[in-house]
Design a protein around this motif. Structure first.
Motif, PDB file in Angstrom:
ATOM      1  N   GLN A   1       5.729   2.867  -2.987  1.00  0.00           N
ATOM      2  CA  GLN A   1       5.021   1.611  -2.710  1.00  0.00           C
ATOM      3  C   GLN A   1       4.149   1.757  -1.454  1.00  0.00           C
ATOM      4  N   PRO A   2       2.952   1.146  -1.426  1.00  0.00           N
ATOM      5  CA  PRO A   2       2.156   1.205  -0.190  1.00  0.00           C
ATOM      6  C   PRO A   2       2.903   0.521   0.955  1.00  0.00           C
TER       7      PRO A   2
ATOM      8  N   LYS B   1      11.664   2.398  -2.219  1.00  0.00           N
ATOM      9  CA  LYS B   1      10.257   1.984  -2.208  1.00  0.00           C
ATOM     10  C   LYS B   1       9.329   3.129  -1.888  1.00  0.00           C
TER      11      LYS B   1
ATOM     12  N   GLY C   1       1.859  -1.070   3.355  1.00  0.00           N
ATOM     13  CA  GLY C   1       1.321  -2.377   3.720  1.00  0.00           C
ATOM     14  C   GLY C   1       1.992  -3.525   2.989  1.00  0.00           C
ATOM     15  N   GLU C   2       2.706  -3.203   1.874  1.00  0.00           N
ATOM     16  CA  GLU C   2       3.328  -4.273   1.100  1.00  0.00           C
ATOM     17  C   GLU C   2       4.760  -4.556   1.554  1.00  0.00           C
ATOM     18  N   LEU C   3       5.254  -3.785   2.541  1.00  0.00           N
ATOM     19  CA  LEU C   3       6.656  -3.961   2.952  1.00  0.00           C
ATOM     20  C   LEU C   3       6.796  -5.097   3.965  1.00  0.00           C
ATOM     21  N   SER C   4       8.049  -5.537   4.150  1.00  0.00           N
ATOM     22  CA  SER C   4       8.328  -6.573   5.149  1.00  0.00           C
ATOM     23  C   SER C   4       8.299  -5.951   6.546  1.00  0.00           C
TER      24      SER C   4
ATOM     25  N   SER D   1       1.493   5.353   0.628  1.00  0.00           N
ATOM     26  CA  SER D   1       2.844   5.055   0.180  1.00  0.00           C
ATOM     27  C   SER D   1       3.844   5.396   1.291  1.00  0.00           C
TER      28      SER D   1
ATOM     29  N   THR E   1      -1.080   1.534   6.249  1.00  0.00           N
ATOM     30  CA  THR E   1      -0.819   0.484   5.259  1.00  0.00           C
ATOM     31  C   THR E   1      -1.260   0.862   3.855  1.00  0.00           C
ATOM     32  N   SER E   2      -2.329   1.686   3.732  1.00  0.00           N
ATOM     33  CA  SER E   2      -2.838   1.980   2.391  1.00  0.00           C
ATOM     34  C   SER E   2      -2.099   3.140   1.743  1.00  0.00           C
TER      35      SER E   2
ATOM     36  N   ARG F   1       8.837  -2.054   7.496  1.00  0.00           N
ATOM     37  CA  ARG F   1       7.751  -1.290   8.133  1.00  0.00           C
ATOM     38  C   ARG F   1       8.253  -0.567   9.363  1.00  0.00           C
TER      39      ARG F   1
END
Lengths: 429, 334, 234
Positions: C130-131, C127, C133-136, C94, C91-92, C140
């Motif tokens: 992007q980390p 994305k 952990g921020e995805l839907s 990219s 999650t942390s 994911r």
């Protein structure tokens, strides 16, 4: 299991007798007295860690509170202080502290009259600062007045019997543990370990530097005994070696009595419903809390219970040495040593913790002369080889026992993680 | 102006020095926690060990009449870092790996690390005794004085040569660590294992290799921090035992397992300590005539008396634990 | 010869065995789907293949070699990949770093594979910085699949890839699985959405109490009234 306990304690008794025969009865009694006090402290840690699963590295701080309390309660009253301006100055410091607390509480409740929460938070920080400054303006002159102007340099004791000192020591250590627990219990073990060791250091810094209350590094002596001192027997015409045997023997009887009562109480409590609940909380936080048990309150209870024993142990230790020296407390001797006792003896078993207390203390006390002897032997070898003697043998031998202690921790974790007397898994219906 | 120079010397420089040392130590603690999930109590003694490695190398070379334009302690630090890394690998192989293989819980490893710290202390004192030593017996400790007369100051800003080196090397170390963790395959593997050890294993990441790399880094950083502390002040066998506690505080404040958090935590704790014991009366001096008497003659207006310096780190720790229990940056759980 | 052959495997987490003789065999061209009631040992079977729990009886053959009780860091280089059901992204880190971690065992240039993955999941390319952990949830799942494909596996194992996804995403994920298979990667997956998954499965395995109950092609199993009644909800 019971047989194992009996054999282990029999072996312990034989060991003490051997020490008595080789190094003198007085030495054996001295070691027994101190190790039985350590055993009481180990019993307290066993309650906290063995029963409660709570990682406590604040033992040193609690022992210090115990020692400080017994010296403050049972040392004679210092009339020079009470007849000086000291009480008035201290009274003002107490009033200032009270005013500070009221200020903080007041500011924290400002939201009730419609001030936004964010502002209140900042005002609370300012209130803390203001309260602290207010207290410092009063306590600093009071402290320096007492330390420099009052004969003795401290407030003195209360002149009460030493038994009262032990009891209050337990109570105050329990109170300190309650505060520590309120702040840090509920943290996971690593955070708890660091938080408790930090609190222990904070306690040490205060006790060491509040000379007006504790005499700090000037040390308090002589703290009374609950039984006649060797000197009292000497006055009655007993020769000096025998007087020590009588005196220390008397003290050993006191510590053993306290230890036995403590073990019986703990075992009784742990076998009952309270113990069942504690095991439930330790083994499964989540399940216990989902069954409606207030986990944190139970943990604080057990933390305080263990700390009371530590406070009493700390008081006994200072009383036996007749000396309270805040500079003499170090984590190795007063926190980690206790941990080794519980690990070696057996976590979760009172008899194990007590056995560990005795054995590890004896090992700790004996490893210095033993390594000194070994070093002396090696030194003779190096001299014979023409390399000259090993320098600073005594200092180095003293370090060896630190090494041995560390090695014992690791060896028992590696090869006997359950300890000499493992926890008895009680099955309940 | 002199008051400001005094402040720079006493707070900015001292705070940066101690903050750098805390930061380097806390990064090591936090890396080990991230990968192995236990608070490594022996880290402080790895620092002492590293400092003694440097000291021994310096002593040997100095005795051989060797000298360099830069302090020998700085020049030989990389060797000591390598030695300490090897020692750290040895400690893991000898003491922690056997316990991990038996499936020991993190709390058992934590207790084991207390055992290791005692053993290391015993060994270090066995060989080096208990006396205090200094790196600057055979060579002088140069002091740079930055003249401030152009700004109306009568006293210079002073900074010692080791301190100047330290500032530079800490920046280099932090940048190197940053690039290692964000650019290299192994560094990313470390972050992955710290983030999610099970998934790291499933992905085929060589977890044993990551563990080794972690110890190498922890050892090297510890040696660096220990040597710098010894160069700045003096080398004592119990040096690290007093320093591991603020380092832990820094690591927890930054959030255990968070590398950048540990750096921030280290400087936060370092500056908080120096500021808390700083005597603010200096700043009152220029205004003495206009102040009420009780303030003009005040002695020692520091927030905390010097004796309580050690407690500052823990007060911060306690506040952080109360307000935000996982640290400023969200820390990992065991 | 089958790509993977699980023969009479017995195993569990140390206590009583959960698997009591599981048999699975699929080819590289197959999509194999394991279905069955809760506690039947579906996920456990995948973990047993992947060395995450102890196999005490039977054997696992992969690509002609025995791999019983081999650990993941040996299996991934051989061409086996696994997407766990939960916590299957870092999650942390990219999106791109997640994918790189899937290729940790590879020493060659991975940029080509990375582009293939981005071509397959264009949303991940957008994305990539992007980390994860921020995805839907659905995105994911794509990161997790992409990570597992980065090692260029011969067989991809997925543990309930549709769990917790909205119906729209379930369909999308299944479509991706089919296209991965078309690209030459064998699939072995566990599914709760049994009927939907069996519809495109070339091999279906119905487990109950840690044993094979029915085996056949997907459409055969759906057509079997016994299977339909007991395991597919009528």
């Amino acid at each position: 299991m019971t047989r194992r306990v009996l054999i282990a304690y029999l072996a312990l008794a034989v060991l003490i007798v051997i020490i008595g025969m080789t190094r003198g009865v007085s030495t054996a009694l001295l070691l027994t007295a101190i190790s039985s006090i350590y055993a009481l402290v180990a019993l307290g840690l066993n309650i906290q860690f063995g029963y409660g699963g709570l990682f406590n590295l604040a033992i040193m701080g609690l022992l210090m509170i115990g020692g400080m309390t017994v010296s403050s309660i049972s040392m004679p009253i210092n009339w020079a202080f009470w007849n000086s301006d000291g009480p008035m100055l201290l009274g003002r410091a107490i009033l200032a502290a009270g005013a500070g607390v009221l200020l903080i509480l007041g500011v924290r409740n400002l939201w009730r009259i419609g001030i936004p929460r964010g502002v209140v938070t900042w005002l609370t920080v300012l209130a803390w600062l203001a309260g602290y400054v207010l207290y410092r303006t009063q306590i600093d002159p009071a402290a320096s007045y007492i330390e420099t102007q009052v004969q003795g340099g401290w407030v003195g004791g209360l002149g009460l019997p030493v038994y009262v000192g032990y009891a209050v020591a337990g109570a105050l250590a329990g109170l300190a543990a309650w505060v520590i627990g309120k702040i840090s219990l509920g943290l996971r073990s690593d955070y708890l370990a660091i938080a408790t060791i930090g609190m222990s250091e904070i306690i040490r810094a205060f006790v060491k530097n509040m000379d007006w209350l504790t005499r700090g590094t000037l040390t308090v002596t002589p703290i009374p005994w609950p039984v006649p001192l060797p000197g009292a027997y000497q006055d009655g015409g007993v020769d000096i070696p025998t007087s020590f045997v009588y005196g220390q023997g008397g003290f050993v009887l006191v510590t053993l009595a306290i230890l036995i009562v403590a073990v019986l109480l703990v075992e009784r409590a742990y076998a009952g419903p309270w113990g069942r609940m504690m095991r439930a909380v330790r083994d499964n936080h989540i399940a216990a809390s989902s069954m409606g048990k207030d986990v944190k309150a139970r943990q604080i209870e057990i933390f305080v219970f263990g700390a009371v024993l530590m406070g009493i142990g700390g008081a006994l230790l200072s009383s036996f040495n007749q000396l309270f020296d805040p500079g003499g407390y170090i984590p190795i001797n007063h926190t980690f040593l206790i941990w080794v006792m519980v690990i070696v003896g057996g976590m979760g078993n009172s008899y194990g913790a007590v056995l560990g207390g005795f054995l590890v203390y004896l090992m700790w006390a004996m490893s210095e002369p033993v390594s000194a002897a070994i070093f002396a032997q090696v030194s003779r070898g190096t001299v014979a080889l023409g390399w000259g003697p090993i320098p600073e043998i005594d200092a180095r031998a003293a370090q060896m026992r630190v090494f041995v202690l560390g090695l014992v921790i690791w060896l028992s974790l590696r090869f006997a993680p359950k300890g000499l007397l493992p926890e008895v898994i009680r099955r309940h219906v | 102006m002199d008051e400001l120079i005094f402040f720079i010397n006493k707070v900015i420089i001292s705070g940066t020095v101690i903050g750098s040392i805390y930061a380097l130590g806390a990064v090591g603690v936090t890396l080990v926690f991230g990968i192995l999930r236990f608070a490594h109590f022996a880290h402080g003694d790895m620092m002492t060990l590293g400092a003694f490695f440097t000291y021994s190398l310096v002593a040997i070379l100095a005795a051989a009449g060797f000298s360099l334009p830069i302090p020998l302690g700085i020049a030989l630090m990389p060797v000591a870092m390598a030695l300490t890394s090897v020692a750290a690998l040895g400690l893991d192989k000898g003491f922690y790996a056997p316990l991990r293989r038996k499936g020991a819980k993190p709390v058992t490893l934590l207790i084991a690390s207390i055992g290791v710290t005692l053993m290391l202390q015993g060994v270090i004192r066995l060989f080096y005794g208990t006396s205090t030593r200094t790196f600057f017996e055979s060579e002088p400790k140069d002091i740079f004085r930055i003249d401030m007369s152009w700004a109306g100051g009568t006293r210079p800003i002073t900074i010692t040569e080791p301190q100047a080196w330290m500032f530079g090397l800490v920046v280099v170390a932090v940048l190197a660590l940053h690039f290692f963790l964000t650019r290299s395959r192994l560094g990313k593997g470390m972050r992955a294992m710290s983030d999610n050890p099970d998934l790291a294993q499933v992905s085929g990441i060589n977890t044993a290799l990551v563990v080794r790399v972690t110890w190498i880094l922890a050892g090297a950083l510890a040696a660096m921090a220990g040597t710098m502390l010894a160069l700045d002040v003096s080398l004592k066998p119990d040096l690290a035992f007093n320093i591991i506690l603020p380092i832990f505080a820094a690591a927890v404040v930054g959030g255990l397992g968070q590398t950048y958090g540990a750096i921030a935590g280290g400087f936060l704790v370092g500056f908080a300590e120096t500021l808390a014991v700083f005597d603010w009366t200096v700043f009152l001096r220029p205004f003495r005539e206009n102040l009420p008497e009780w303030l003009a003659t005040a002695q020692g207006l520091s927030l905390v008396p010097t004796e309580y310096k050690l407690t500052v780190a823990f007060v911060i720790l306690v506040i952080v634990l109360l307000v935000r229990p996982t640290g400023i940056f969200k820390g990992l759980s065991t | 010869m089958a790509l993977i052959e699980v023969k009479d495997v017995i195993g569990g987490y140390g206590g009583a065995p959960i698997l009591n003789g599981v048999n699975i065999a699929i080819e590289q061209s197959d999509i194999g789907v394991i279905v069955g009631p809760n506690g039947a040992g579906k996920s456990t079977t995948l973990k047993a293949i992947f060395g995450l729990l102890k196999v005490t009886g039977g054997s696992v053959m992969f690509d002609g070699q025995e791999i019983t009780n081999s650990l993941p860091d040996k299996l991934v280089p051989r061409g086996l990949s696994f997407v766990p059901q939960e916590k299957n992204v870092f999650t942390s880190m990219s999106v791109e770093e997640n994918l790189e971690m899937g290729a940790f065992i590879r020493r060659d240039d991975i940029s080509g594979t990375l582009e293939e993955i981005y071509a397959m999941f264009p949303v991940l390319a957008e994305k990539r910085r992007q980390p994860a952990g921020e995805l839907s949830g659905g995105q994911r799942q794509m990161v997790a699949m992409g990570r597992a494909l980065m090692s260029k596996p011969k067989l991809l194992m997925l543990d309930e890839p549709s769990a917790g996804l909205s119906p729209k995403y379930v369909l999308e994920i299944f479509e991706h699985i089919v296209s991965v298979n078309k690209a030459g990667v064998g699939i072995l997956m566990v599914e709760q959405n049994a009927r939907q998954a069996l519809a495109f499965a070339s091999r279906g395995f119905v487990l109950a109490s840690g044993k094979n109950r029915y085996t056949g092609t997907g459409p055969e199993l759906i057509a079997d009234p016994e299977v339909a009644k007991s395991f597919l909800g009528g």
